[in-house]
Each structure stands twice: as structure tokens, then as C-alpha cells.
Design a protein around this motif. Structure first.
Motif, PDB file in Angstrom:
ATOM      1  N   ASP A   1       0.820  -1.212   0.000  1.00  0.00           N
ATOM      2  CA  ASP A   1       0.000   0.000   0.000  1.00  0.00           C
ATOM      3  C   ASP A   1       0.855   1.264   0.000  1.00  0.00           C
ATOM      4  OD1 ASP A   1      -2.306  -1.562   0.158  1.00  0.00           O
ATOM      5  OD2 ASP A   1      -2.269  -1.580   2.346  1.00  0.00           O
ATOM      6  N   LEU A   2       2.168   1.092   0.174  1.00  0.00           N
ATOM      7  CA  LEU A   2       3.086   2.221   0.289  1.00  0.00           C
ATOM      8  C   LEU A   2       3.957   2.333  -0.954  1.00  0.00           C
ATOM      9  CD1 LEU A   2       4.163   1.498   3.959  1.00  0.00           C
ATOM     10  CD2 LEU A   2       2.528   3.224   3.203  1.00  0.00           C
ATOM     11  N   LEU A   3       4.265   3.562  -1.326  1.00  0.00           N
ATOM     12  CA  LEU A   3       5.082   3.829  -2.509  1.00  0.00           C
ATOM     13  C   LEU A   3       6.399   4.471  -2.068  1.00  0.00           C
ATOM     14  CD1 LEU A   3       5.364   3.944  -5.588  1.00  0.00           C
ATOM     15  CD2 LEU A   3       4.209   6.157  -5.535  1.00  0.00           C
ATOM     16  N   PRO A   4       7.528   3.761  -2.175  1.00  0.00           N
ATOM     17  CA  PRO A   4       8.820   4.335  -1.772  1.00  0.00           C
ATOM     18  C   PRO A   4       9.213   5.486  -2.686  1.00  0.00           C
ATOM     19  CG  PRO A   4       8.953   1.942  -2.100  1.00  0.00           C
ATOM     20  CD  PRO A   4       7.656   2.390  -2.681  1.00  0.00           C
ATOM     21  N   ILE A   5       9.700   6.569  -2.086  1.00  0.00           N
ATOM     22  CA  ILE A   5      10.112   7.736  -2.862  1.00  0.00           C
ATOM     23  C   ILE A   5      11.626   7.905  -2.837  1.00  0.00           C
ATOM     24  CG2 ILE A   5       9.995  10.255  -3.032  1.00  0.00           C
ATOM     25  CD1 ILE A   5       7.161  10.081  -1.918  1.00  0.00           C
ATOM     26  N   ALA A   6      12.205   7.946  -1.635  1.00  0.00           N
ATOM     27  CA  ALA A   6      13.646   8.157  -1.515  1.00  0.00           C
ATOM     28  C   ALA A   6      14.133   7.595  -0.187  1.00  0.00           C
ATOM     29  CB  ALA A   6      13.996   9.640  -1.616  1.00  0.00           C
ATOM     30  N   MET A   7      15.300   6.996  -0.208  1.00  0.00           N
ATOM     31  CA  MET A   7      15.927   6.493   1.007  1.00  0.00           C
ATOM     32  C   MET A   7      16.730   7.612   1.651  1.00  0.00           C
ATOM     33  SD  MET A   7      18.328   3.155   1.394  1.00  0.00           S
ATOM     34  CE  MET A   7      19.093   2.727   2.953  1.00  0.00           C
ATOM     35  N   THR A   8      16.703   7.684   2.991  1.00  0.00           N
ATOM     36  CA  THR A   8      17.382   8.774   3.687  1.00  0.00           C
ATOM     37  C   THR A   8      18.577   8.321   4.514  1.00  0.00           C
ATOM     38  OG1 THR A   8      15.859   8.587   5.560  1.00  0.00           O
ATOM     39  CG2 THR A   8      15.274  10.140   3.807  1.00  0.00           C
ATOM     40  N   GLY A   9      18.712   7.037   4.796  1.00  0.00           N
ATOM     41  CA  GLY A   9      19.865   6.580   5.559  1.00  0.00           C
ATOM     42  C   GLY A   9      19.655   5.203   6.150  1.00  0.00           C
ATOM     43  N   LYS A  10      20.749   4.579   6.589  1.00  0.00           N
ATOM     44  CA  LYS A  10      20.709   3.268   7.255  1.00  0.00           C
ATOM     45  C   LYS A  10      21.407   3.389   8.600  1.00  0.00           C
ATOM     46  CE  LYS A  10      21.339  -0.525   4.940  1.00  0.00           C
ATOM     47  NZ  LYS A  10      21.960  -1.589   4.099  1.00  0.00           N
ATOM     48  N   THR A  11      20.961   2.590   9.562  1.00  0.00           N
ATOM     49  CA  THR A  11      21.579   2.608  10.874  1.00  0.00           C
ATOM     50  C   THR A  11      21.368   1.273  11.581  1.00  0.00           C
ATOM     51  OG1 THR A  11      21.686   3.760  13.006  1.00  0.00           O
ATOM     52  CG2 THR A  11      19.526   3.580  11.987  1.00  0.00           C
TER      53      THR A  11
END
Length: 330
Positions: free
Chosen positions: A121-131
Motif C-alpha cells: 500500500d506504500l510507494l517508496p520515494i527516496a531512502m534517507t539513511g541506514k543505521t
């Protein structure tokens, strides 16, 4: 050219002109985007890692889009309430989610009754980081490493408590994975966000906090809490004196990290999604943003395109589904 041919040519040109005019009119009728302030939902309390990430990009994103980006905290049910708030909004790109692996992938599997949505149901737009996740405790806690914590748990099964941001979150699943891998047991105390966990670790209300590195790095540096380990293969700069799981005896095969990503509802226009992707990536590539992310314990190797973000999200959902399915709802 005969009269019949002339008439046929005239009507063909007229029809083509009418279609072109209609398309032009429809294009003019489309409102400019964004036409009003944008709401960026954080599905946890203020002060946590997701809140930090959302506020880090909101101001610069406002400048690039020409409309205010307002951060709205909607906590509860392991982040599910924030996702539900997004899914009740229009698919016009004016309501977004600052999401993580927890509420977008894990919670719909582990706690489906509370979530009532799917990752699709969700549309990924941009990744901001990993931790990575950090396991933290109070400074006078007897254990100083994850191996020492495991030894304590084996001597005192069920005698210690740990807190996570909620049932089905990545942190909850991470802790349950550690318990399963080491054949130990801790009592789970679910919270509504990472900041609350840290407060109760400091006050001694719980023994161990399981939360993302940006939530705890400043407090570890100040000596207010102690980090036992981070869930990555290697150490991270923000917690350089804390062992990684890769350095332990009991958990060295584990290398699990969560991430931040901006989402819209599925069905949001592609032009809007691509403009958001470009604007967010521009913000993330600013040297000051990169420095702040690294100092907090997060990192972004390079910006992802819309297609890459979608592929990454789908791969993570597939990878973590079997892990999440092993966790029993509470």
C-alpha cells in the motif's frame, strides 16, 4: 485534390486540433504541485530517530519545493497508526510518511490486527539513511558487552527486561532474534518511541533498551547510558568504542540494520514522486546533512532513484518477511 478529399482532410485536421486543445486544456486544469503545505508524518513520538531524520530534511525540502513541510508525529501500535494516517490521505503527494523497516514491513506481519495494511500500500520515494540497532543500559549495569549480557541472561532467564518502540518493530524483532540465536530470554516492554525507552533506561525502569543508534549516540558520549553493542558487522563512527555484533562470539553472524525512507500512498502521480525524489536527494547530498547523519550514527552511501528505492524496499520486505513471521504477536 477533389472536394471529397478536401473535406476529409479538413475534418481530420479539425479532429486533431480538437484533441490537442482538449489535452492542453486538461494540462492547464491540473493544479501545480505542491499547491499547499506538505505533511510529513513521523509514526513515533518526537525526539526519536525517525523524528530526527524527518526534521533534518524538512526545512531544506521546504525551500526546494516552495511550500512548508510540516512534521506531524502520530505514534502508537508500533508505528501502525502513522501509516494508517497516511493511507487515509489523498494520493496527491501532499501527505507523506517518514518510514522505517519497522512499521512498513515488520508490523503488518507480526501485528496484522493492529496494522490493517500491507507494505504494497506504500510507494517508496527516496531512502534517507541506514543505521544499526544499539543495545543500551545504565552505566552501572554489570554487563559491558553483548557477550556479557548473554552470559547474564543464561544465569537469570526471564530476570531482565528490555524495551523496544513497539510490537513488530525492527528493534523488537532484532531483540527476539538475539534471544532465539542465544537461547536466552528477556521480558519485552513495548513503548511508543525510542526517546521513552532511553528515559526509562536512564532511570532504571528497564534493564536494556533496544533502539537505533541516533537515539542514543549523544547520551553514550555524555556517559549517561552505556552501549553494549550495535547490530552491524562493523563499528560505526558515532559509537566507535562500542563493539559490533561482528566482534562478538555469540552474535557474529548477524548484520541487521534498519533504514529511513520517505513514502507516499500507492497511486500518487509519477511526476510528483520523481520531483520529491530529486528534491530529497539534493537535500541528502548537502555536506552539512551528510555530516549530521554520520555524527548521529546513520549513513547514506549514495542517493537512490525512484526505481532503485522501490527495488530496495521490495528486497528488504522479502528478506525480512521470514524473520518477522517467526515472531509471535503479544
Amino acid at each position: 485534390m477533389t472536394n471529397r478529399t478536401t473535406r476529409r482532410h479538413f475534418f481530420a485536421v479539425a479532429a486533431a486540433s480538437a484533441v490537442a486543445a482538449a489535452l492542453h486544456g486538461a494540462a492547464l486544469a491540473q493544479p501545480a504541485w505542491p499547491s499547499r503545505p506538505i505533511t510529513l508524518i513521523v509514526p513515533y513520538n518526537a525526539g526519536g530517530a525517525s523524528d530526527f531524520g524527518a526534521r533534518l530534511i524538512a526545512s531544506d525540502l521546504s525551500s526546494r519545493l516552495g511550500q512548508p513541510v510540516i512534521v506531524e508525529n502520530v505514534a502508537g501500535a508500533g508505528g501502525a497508526l502513522g501509516v494508517q494516517r497516511l493511507l487515509r490521505a489523498e494520493t496527491d503527494g501532499h501527505t507523506l510518511l517518514y518510514g522505517s523497516l519497522s512499521e512498513t514491513v515488520m508490523v503488518p506481519i507480526v501485528n496484522a490486527a493492529a496494522a490493517r495494511y500491507r507494505s504494497q500500500d506504500l510507494l517508496p520515494i527516496a531512502m534517507t539513511g541506514k543505521t544499526p540497532v544499539a543495545f543500551v543500559t545504565r552505566p552501572d549495569f554489570p554487563a559491558n558487552t553483548m557477550d556479557e549480557l548473554v552470559a547474564m541472561l543464561r544465569k537469570r532467564p526471564g530476570g531482565l527486561t528490555y524495551g523496544s518502540p513497539g510490537v513488530g518493530t525492527f528493534q523488537h524483532v532484532m531483540a527476539e532474534t538475539v534471544k532465539a540465536r542465544t537461547a536466552t530470554f528477556m521480558v519485552h516492554i513495548p513503548y511508543r518511541g525510542g526517546s521513552n525507552i532511553v528515559n526509562d533506561v536512564v532511570s532504571g525502569q528497564i534493564d536494556v533498551g533496544v533502539t537505533t543508534a541516533p537515539n542514543v549516540a549523544p547520551l553514550v558520549g555524555a556517559g549517561r547510558i552505556k552501549a553494549l553493542g550495535v547490530s552491524s558487522r562493523e563499528r560505526i563512527p558515532a559509537l566507535k568504542d562500542t563493539q559490533s555484533f561482528g566482534e562478538t562470539e555469540s552474535l557474529k553472524s548477524l548484520d541487521l540494520q534498519t533504514w529511513g525512507m520517505v513514502f507516499a500512498r500507492s497511486g500518487t502521480p509519477d511526476a510528483v514522486v520523481r520531483r520529491l525524489n530529486a528534491a530529497i536527494n539534493e537535500v541528502l547530498m548537502q555536506p552539512k546533512t551528510q555530516a549530521t547523519l554520520q555524527k548521529a550514527g546513520a549513513a547514506l552511501a549514495r542517493p537512490l532513484s525512484v526505481e532503485e528505492a522501490k527495488a530496495f524496499f521490495e528486497a528488504e520486505a522479502a528478506a525480512y518477511r521470514p524473520i518477522a513471521e517467526r515472531i509471535k504477536p503479544e
